[in-house]
Design an enzyme around this catalytic site. Structure first.
Site, PDB file in Angstrom:
ATOM      1  NE  ARG A  20      41.211  43.279  48.092  1.00  0.00           N
ATOM      2  CZ  ARG A  20      40.846  42.290  47.175  1.00  0.00           C
ATOM      3  NH1 ARG A  20      41.819  41.518  46.797  1.00  0.00           N
ATOM      4  NH2 ARG A  20      39.648  42.526  46.603  1.00  0.00           N
ATOM      5  CE  LYS A  54      34.371  40.041  42.379  1.00  0.00           C
ATOM      6  NZ  LYS A  54      34.982  39.647  41.134  1.00  0.00           N
ATOM      7  CD  GLU A 114      36.203  34.364  40.205  1.00  0.00           C
ATOM      8  OE1 GLU A 114      37.050  35.099  40.935  1.00  0.00           O
ATOM      9  OE2 GLU A 114      35.533  33.468  40.413  1.00  0.00           O
TER      10      GLU A 114
HETATM   11  P1  ATP Z   1      36.713  37.839  44.535  1.00  0.00           P
HETATM   12  O1  ATP Z   1      38.124  37.272  44.202  1.00  0.00           O
HETATM   13  O2  ATP Z   1      36.275  37.904  45.775  1.00  0.00           O
HETATM   14  O3  ATP Z   1      35.870  37.424  43.549  1.00  0.00           O
HETATM   15  P2  ATP Z   1      38.237  40.081  43.447  1.00  0.00           P
HETATM   16  O4  ATP Z   1      37.932  41.484  44.074  1.00  0.00           O
HETATM   17  O5  ATP Z   1      39.546  39.633  43.740  1.00  0.00           O
HETATM   18  O6  ATP Z   1      37.103  39.324  44.020  1.00  0.00           O
HETATM   19  P3  ATP Z   1      38.619  39.941  40.774  1.00  0.00           P
HETATM   20  O7  ATP Z   1      37.403  39.981  39.610  1.00  0.00           O
HETATM   21  O8  ATP Z   1      39.219  38.773  40.893  1.00  0.00           O
HETATM   22  O9  ATP Z   1      37.726  40.336  41.960  1.00  0.00           O
HETATM   23  O10 ATP Z   1      39.581  41.174  40.432  1.00  0.00           O
HETATM   24  C1  ATP Z   1      40.288  41.502  39.531  1.00  0.00           C
HETATM   25  C2  ATP Z   1      41.156  42.225  39.460  1.00  0.00           C
HETATM   26  O11 ATP Z   1      41.003  43.501  40.509  1.00  0.00           O
HETATM   27  C3  ATP Z   1      42.300  41.479  40.395  1.00  0.00           C
HETATM   28  O12 ATP Z   1      43.390  41.683  39.793  1.00  0.00           O
HETATM   29  C4  ATP Z   1      42.388  42.132  41.713  1.00  0.00           C
HETATM   30  O13 ATP Z   1      43.829  42.228  42.222  1.00  0.00           O
HETATM   31  C5  ATP Z   1      41.748  43.750  41.603  1.00  0.00           C
HETATM   32  N1  ATP Z   1      41.136  43.999  42.632  1.00  0.00           N
HETATM   33  C6  ATP Z   1      40.056  43.451  43.298  1.00  0.00           C
HETATM   34  N2  ATP Z   1      39.834  44.263  44.138  1.00  0.00           N
HETATM   35  C7  ATP Z   1      40.393  45.195  44.310  1.00  0.00           C
HETATM   36  C8  ATP Z   1      40.628  46.311  45.407  1.00  0.00           C
HETATM   37  N3  ATP Z   1      39.706  46.194  46.479  1.00  0.00           N
HETATM   38  N4  ATP Z   1      41.499  47.072  45.248  1.00  0.00           N
HETATM   39  C9  ATP Z   1      42.505  47.087  44.180  1.00  0.00           C
HETATM   40  N5  ATP Z   1      42.393  45.965  43.284  1.00  0.00           N
HETATM   41  C10 ATP Z   1      41.401  45.123  43.345  1.00  0.00           C
HETATM   42 MG    MG Z   2      39.905  37.493  42.726  1.00  0.00          MG
END
Ligand code: ATP
Ligand code: MG
Length: 567
Positions: A270, A280, A43
């Site tokens: 994660r 984030k 995102e």
């Molecule tokens: P948010 O939903 O809080 O904005 P997010 O960390 O989920 O944050 P995204 O941009 O949606 O951010 O993440 C993109 C991809 O990265 C998603 O498929 C997510 O599963 C993966 N991802 C995000 N954070 C982690 C993490 N700490 N470890 C492994 N994969 C992650």
């Molecule tokens: Mg997300």
């Protein structure tokens, strides 16, 4: 974790992950006509962090290994939080890690038309309805995992009424929050996500790609699975929190699909790190509140921060390999990451001499004006890196803490009457020093050298217990050195119920040293060049570095000091 334990961990690492096993099995069975197609769906509401690297390495890595493709798809369903700045940085960071999406750069917003049509289709089939209640009331009616939800009074609206309202929602006739579109599934489902989830909402903010074309925006859950489907994704790899969303994604795809194909979602744990926050939202807060200098502050777990700190893509990949992919949430020890970068930099960095807290040593029997070039090995781990010459002269700098006026018993460095070797040069003996009587600080140390002890010469077999690094005073370059340490001093800063994570900011996470003395060969170093400052640690040239004012960031010390201090 000690270095020993870390080594053991490396040896017991399983060879392939459960996800890879699934993929290999699907390929063997000939599913999807033997295609493998993954995606990474960020995102664009922040910079990528090392957690994202775990997801990137998996999705791009699997595609690479099995001759498939991996798309980059920006999940840009929320115009309120998204920014083009983030899109550019995300692309830069994925490339830096060594992956490429070729021409497959997609946006969930590419599918807004298709998704709108699909929503309309659901309405027509009696599978979606407009609800005039607020999000709070809808949420209160959802029930609890053990109690069924309550049906909305608007659930039984006619198709034509729903169609009319949905069109008018998109025409901007209603205020944000006044109406939503919900899927009509099952308010008694044990899975809360199946209890008539909201699939569209009104947002009147302009979108970075579609401008003011839309007034209704799909919820993430309505866009995500279908986007995978539209792109022909075979394996949709995501983190564990999406496991409970899977039945909803499947339900939606069931309404959409025409053949056998459907993306297979597989979840993994994660990446979380000790002494780190990863969300984030919190990282943005640290930036906005000035707790760090920006998203690329070398103390941030962002990829741009780690890059500026001196991490290599290889060290990050190696770390991710070490922790692996499982179904169990855990916090990974940040010392394992530090171990991985040490191992990597050990192999690739040239050794150089830098004195961070200089103390002048005058070698009184060495001829004034004389300069000798001494030869030093660039990297003992790699002969092909050769040697370099550095100048030696009568006045040199050593580290302040390599000299003690009244040393304890096992102090093998410089002290009155003690002998040490200056690495690559001579053995010197301390005969005296000058002390500032007011402050008590040592200002100069006086030594004599033994001319026949030069390294590599016949007299050099003489053994002494201590070897020091040094730089010639006349030839040294002044530099600024930024000593970075962990940003938080609590193992789990974000996990303390009664305490805000910001209460655990480590006040000593950055120390700036000016007037450090570095060897002249470093004069031509460029931003992101990496070195081992001998006996001190690994350092990387900062972006702000110039010829006039070289700046180095400490990546990591040579040894894990935290395990001793904090355990
Ligand atoms: P948010 O939903 O809080 O904005 P997010 O960390 O989920 O944050 P995204 O941009 O949606 O951010 O993440 C993109 C991809 O990265 C998603 O498929 C997510 O599963 C993966 N991802 C995000 N954070 C982690 C993490 N700490 N470890 C492994 N994969 C992650
Ligand atoms: Mg997300």
């Amino acid at each position: 974790m000690s270095e020993e334990n870390l080594k053991e961990k490396e040896e017991i690492k399983p060879s392939i992950s459960f996800i890879e096993q699934f993929i290999a099995d699907d390929l063997k069975e000939g599913k999807n006509s033997g295609r493998i197609h993954t995606r990474f769906p960020p995102e664009p509401n922040g910079y990528l962090h090392i957690g994202h690297a775990k997801a990137i390495c998996l999705s791009f890595g699997m595609a690479q290994k099995y001759g498939g493709k991996c798309n980059l798809r920006f999940d840009d369903t929320n115009p309120v939080k998204e920014d083009v700045e983030y899109i550019d940085s995300i692309k830069e960071d994925i490339h830096w890690l060594g992956f490429d999406w070729e021409n497959r750069e997609f946006y969930a917003s590419d599918y807004f038309g298709k998704l709108y049509d699909f929503a309309t289709d659901l309405i027509k089939r009696g599978l979606a309805y407009v609800d005039d209640q607020t999000a709070e009331i809808i949420s209160a009616q959802k029930g609890t995992p053990t109690q069924p939800g309550t049906e909305s009074p608007f659930r039984e609206r006619t198709v034509s009424e729903n169609l009319d309202l949905f069109v008018r929602m998109n025409n901007g006739e209603f205020e944000e929050g006044s109406h939503v579109l919900r899927a009509k599934i099952d308010m008694t489902s044990p899975n809360m996500h199946m209890r008539d989830p909201i699939i569209y909402r009104i947002i009147k903010t302009s979108h970075h790609r579609t401008g003011n074309k839309w007034m209704v925006y799909p919820m993430y859950d309505f866009a995500h699975g279908q986007s995978d489907y539209f792109e022909g994704i075979t394996h949709s790899l995501c983190t564990l929190e999406f496991e409970v969303h899977r039945p909803l994604y499947n339900w939606l795809i069931d309404q959409l699909k025409t053949g056998d194909y459907r993306p297979r979602q597989i979840e993994f744990n994660r990446l979380n790190l000790t002494y780190t926050v990863m969300s984030k939202r919190k990282l943005l807060q640290l930036v906005q509140e000035g707790s760090v200098s920006g998203w690329d502050d070398p103390r941030m777990p962002t990829l741009c921060g780690l890059r500026r700190r001196g991490y290599t893509p290889e060290s990050i990949k190696k770390f991710i390999d070490l922790i692996g992919y499982t179904k169990v949430e855990a916090i990974n020890d940040v010392s394992l990451l530090e171990h991985a970068v040490r191992e990597d930099l050990n192999l690739r960095t040239p050794r150089v001499f830098a004195v961070l807290n200089p103390l002048k040593v005058i070698i009184t029997n060495y001829p004034e004006g004389k300069v000798e070039e001494v030869e030093l090995i660039n990297n003992p781990e790699d002969e092909t890196k050769g040697t370099r010459n550095i100048p030696f002269s009568r006045e040199i700098f050593i580290e302040q803490d390599d000299f003690m006026e009244n040393p304890p018993k096992k102090f093998f460095r410089l002290a009155p009457g003690n002998e040490v070797r200056l690495k690559g040069a001579y053995i010197i003996k301390c005969d005296g020093f000058k002390k500032n009587e007011k402050t008590g600080s040592i200002e100069e140390v006086y030594c004599t050298y033994e001319p026949d002890t030069r390294s590599g010469e016949p007299g050099s077999e003489k053994k002494v217990k201590g070897t020091l690094h040094w730089v010639s005073a006349k030839h040294a370059i002044n530099a600024e050195v930024r000593l970075y340490d962990r940003l938080f001093n609590h193992e789990d800063p974000a996990g303390q119920k009664d305490d805000d994570y910001r209460n655990f900011l480590n006040p000593g996470s950055l120390k700036v040293l000016r007037g450090c003395k570095i060897e002249p060969s470093l004069g031509s170093a460029k931003p992101l060049d990496k070195f081992q400052f001998q006996r001190l640690g690994y350092f990387c040239v900062d972006y702000e570095s110039t010829r006039e004012n070289p700046v180095f960031n400490r990546t990591v010390q040579l040894k894990d000091t935290w395990s001793k201090i904090n355990k």
